[in-house]
Design an enzyme around this catalytic site. Structure first.
Site, PDB file in Angstrom:
ATOM      1  N   ASN A 177     -57.291  39.261  15.552  1.00 57.79           N
ATOM      2  CA  ASN A 177     -57.913  40.002  16.650  1.00 57.79           C
ATOM      3  C   ASN A 177     -59.002  40.884  16.053  1.00 57.79           C
ATOM      4  O   ASN A 177     -58.717  41.873  15.382  1.00 57.79           O
ATOM      5  CB  ASN A 177     -56.845  40.849  17.364  1.00 57.79           C
ATOM      6  CG  ASN A 177     -57.435  41.746  18.437  1.00 57.79           C
ATOM      7  OD1 ASN A 177     -58.551  41.514  18.917  1.00 57.79           O
ATOM      8  ND2 ASN A 177     -56.700  42.773  18.826  1.00 57.79           N
ATOM      9  N   HIS A 180     -52.520  44.286  24.978  1.00 55.65           N
ATOM     10  CA  HIS A 180     -52.603  44.891  23.649  1.00 55.65           C
ATOM     11  C   HIS A 180     -52.453  46.400  23.775  1.00 55.65           C
ATOM     12  O   HIS A 180     -52.929  47.013  24.732  1.00 55.65           O
ATOM     13  CB  HIS A 180     -53.935  44.534  22.982  1.00 55.65           C
ATOM     14  CG  HIS A 180     -53.981  44.896  21.532  1.00 55.65           C
ATOM     15  ND1 HIS A 180     -54.236  46.186  21.098  1.00 55.65           N
ATOM     16  CD2 HIS A 180     -53.798  44.154  20.408  1.00 55.65           C
ATOM     17  CE1 HIS A 180     -54.202  46.212  19.784  1.00 55.65           C
ATOM     18  NE2 HIS A 180     -53.930  44.997  19.335  1.00 55.65           N
ATOM     19  N   GLY A 190     -52.962  49.564  12.794  1.00 53.74           N
ATOM     20  CA  GLY A 190     -54.079  50.282  12.208  1.00 53.74           C
ATOM     21  C   GLY A 190     -53.685  51.467  11.351  1.00 53.74           C
ATOM     22  O   GLY A 190     -54.546  52.225  10.899  1.00 53.74           O
ATOM     23  N   GLU A 238     -53.860  48.880  22.501  1.00 55.32           N
ATOM     24  CA  GLU A 238     -55.090  49.658  22.679  1.00 55.32           C
ATOM     25  C   GLU A 238     -55.592  49.586  24.107  1.00 55.32           C
ATOM     26  O   GLU A 238     -56.152  50.562  24.633  1.00 55.32           O
ATOM     27  CB  GLU A 238     -56.153  49.169  21.688  1.00 55.32           C
ATOM     28  CG  GLU A 238     -55.799  49.515  20.249  1.00 55.32           C
ATOM     29  CD  GLU A 238     -56.444  48.626  19.206  1.00 55.32           C
ATOM     30  OE1 GLU A 238     -56.158  48.828  18.018  1.00 55.32           O
ATOM     31  OE2 GLU A 238     -57.213  47.716  19.587  1.00 55.32           O
ATOM     32  N   GLU A 252     -45.843  44.085  18.816  1.00 51.25           N
ATOM     33  CA  GLU A 252     -46.681  44.951  17.994  1.00 51.25           C
ATOM     34  C   GLU A 252     -46.221  46.397  18.147  1.00 51.25           C
ATOM     35  O   GLU A 252     -46.576  47.062  19.115  1.00 51.25           O
ATOM     36  CB  GLU A 252     -48.153  44.802  18.376  1.00 51.25           C
ATOM     37  CG  GLU A 252     -48.439  44.759  19.880  1.00 51.25           C
ATOM     38  CD  GLU A 252     -49.906  44.975  20.185  1.00 51.25           C
ATOM     39  OE1 GLU A 252     -50.747  44.768  19.304  1.00 51.25           O
ATOM     40  OE2 GLU A 252     -50.205  45.388  21.316  1.00 51.25           O
ATOM     41  N   LYS A 292     -61.112  42.806  17.562  1.00 51.57           N
ATOM     42  CA  LYS A 292     -61.332  44.066  18.280  1.00 51.57           C
ATOM     43  C   LYS A 292     -62.837  44.320  18.439  1.00 51.57           C
ATOM     44  O   LYS A 292     -63.578  43.401  18.781  1.00 51.57           O
ATOM     45  CB  LYS A 292     -60.604  45.207  17.575  1.00 51.57           C
ATOM     46  CG  LYS A 292     -59.112  44.909  17.352  1.00 51.57           C
ATOM     47  CD  LYS A 292     -58.358  46.070  16.767  1.00 51.57           C
ATOM     48  CE  LYS A 292     -56.905  45.687  16.541  1.00 51.57           C
ATOM     49  NZ  LYS A 292     -56.086  46.830  16.071  1.00 51.57           N
ATOM     50  N   SER A 320     -50.421  45.830  11.326  1.00 50.26           N
ATOM     51  CA  SER A 320     -50.834  45.979   9.931  1.00 50.26           C
ATOM     52  C   SER A 320     -50.293  44.873   9.035  1.00 50.26           C
ATOM     53  O   SER A 320     -49.855  45.118   7.912  1.00 50.26           O
ATOM     54  CB  SER A 320     -50.418  47.360   9.394  1.00 50.26           C
ATOM     55  OG  SER A 320     -51.082  48.389  10.094  1.00 50.26           O
TER      56      SER A 320
END
Length: 287
Positions: free
Chosen positions: A45, A131, A209, A133, A203, A47, A249
């Site tokens: 991904n 996701h 991150g 985010e 996730e 992003k 990660s």
């Protein structure tokens, strides 16, 4: 070379049929002997990266070279909208190219929206939904995420539904409960017959991150809980055939241990997918 995962329950059943010893109580609970094979799926991904089309071309070319006949599974890249067609042309049949999100609206006065039919008309068959985010920064609710999933399925496309808990929820021992809620809400209205178009990505938000990664044992425990929830929703056959990816990660140093676990069927990779060397190592994990 393709790595296929067998369901844990089916592996136990196979072991009992090939063994002469008396089965333990855990073995006695196995009722199915059918083998459910799940092909590994390594996805990246990007992003909001990279900064330019030229950089996207270079990165895609380098990643594509790392996918060979001996790579152990399928590979996908989810890239920003402006780069989709370019990356498709570079990667060809080697890598599935998907969108990082869609909007459930089909047409009309929705400035900035991207519909499933628009993407499909450009040769896109996959998209992410849910996701973390998008959930946190863009305030997408479970209902909105479910609407995205439904539109993708209605248009004969496929979706990776992302679910996962925050650090506070994890430390409160709520990982399983949060994932169950997000899973049930995200898949609402999707039938068992449509589940072959769905992949789940676990996730843990606290590992995205941050450089932190759930240990393979932690990830396996949650993946097994997710598969149990899928069995409750759709039956054991569907649960055993649904791929569940780990995202958080993932790195060249962690991928082998994660992929060794029976209920981890692949990875959704963020930062490491921006390095062809790192992502190439993840793609070619050692099983």
């Amino acid at each position: 070379l393709t790595i296929m995962k067998l369901s844990f329950a089916s592996s136990l059943a196979l072991a009992t049929s090939a063994s002469a010893f008396v089965a333990s109580p855990a073995f006695n609970r196995i009722s199915s002997t059918e083998l459910f094979e799940r092909k590994a799926f390594i996805t990246g991904n990007w992003k909001l990266n990279p900064a330019t089309k030229g950089e996207a071309i270079s990165l895609a070319e380098d990643i594509a070279r790392s996918v060979t006949d001996t790579s152990p599974g399928e590979v996908g890249l989810f890239v920003p909208f402006p780069f989709i067609e370019t990356v498709q042309n570079i990667c060809g049949d080697k890598i599935t190219i998907g969108a990082e999100m869609i909007t459930p609206e089909m047409n009309g006065a929705f400035t900035g929206a991207i519909s499933a039919p628009m993407l499909k008309s450009c040769g896109v068959q996959w998209a992410l939904a849910g996701h973390s985010e998008r959930r946190t920064i863009n305030k997408e609710s479970d209902e909105y995420i479910n609407a995205q999933c439904l539109k993708l399925i209605e248009n004969d496309m496929s979706v990776i539904l992302c679910i996962g808990e925050t650090i506070i929820e994890y430390e409160s021992n709520l990982a399983g409960a949060i994932c169950e809620i997000q899973l049930k809400k995200g898949l609402s209205g999707i039938s068992a017959d449509q589940m072959d178009r769905v992949v789940i990505a676990y996730e843990p938000v606290w590992a995205i991150g941050t450089g932190k990664v759930a240990t393979p044992e932690i990830a396996q425990t949650v993946h097994a809980q997710i598969r149990s929830t899928l069995a409750e929703m759709y039956g054991q056959d569907i649960a055993d055939s649904t791929r569940i990816l780990y995202g958080g990660s993932v790195s060249p140093g962690s991928v082998d241990g994660l992929m060794a676990k029976p209920d981890i069927d692949g990875a959704l990779v963020g930062g490491a997918s921006l390095s062809a060397e790192s992502f190439g190592r993840i793609i070619n994990f050692q099983a």
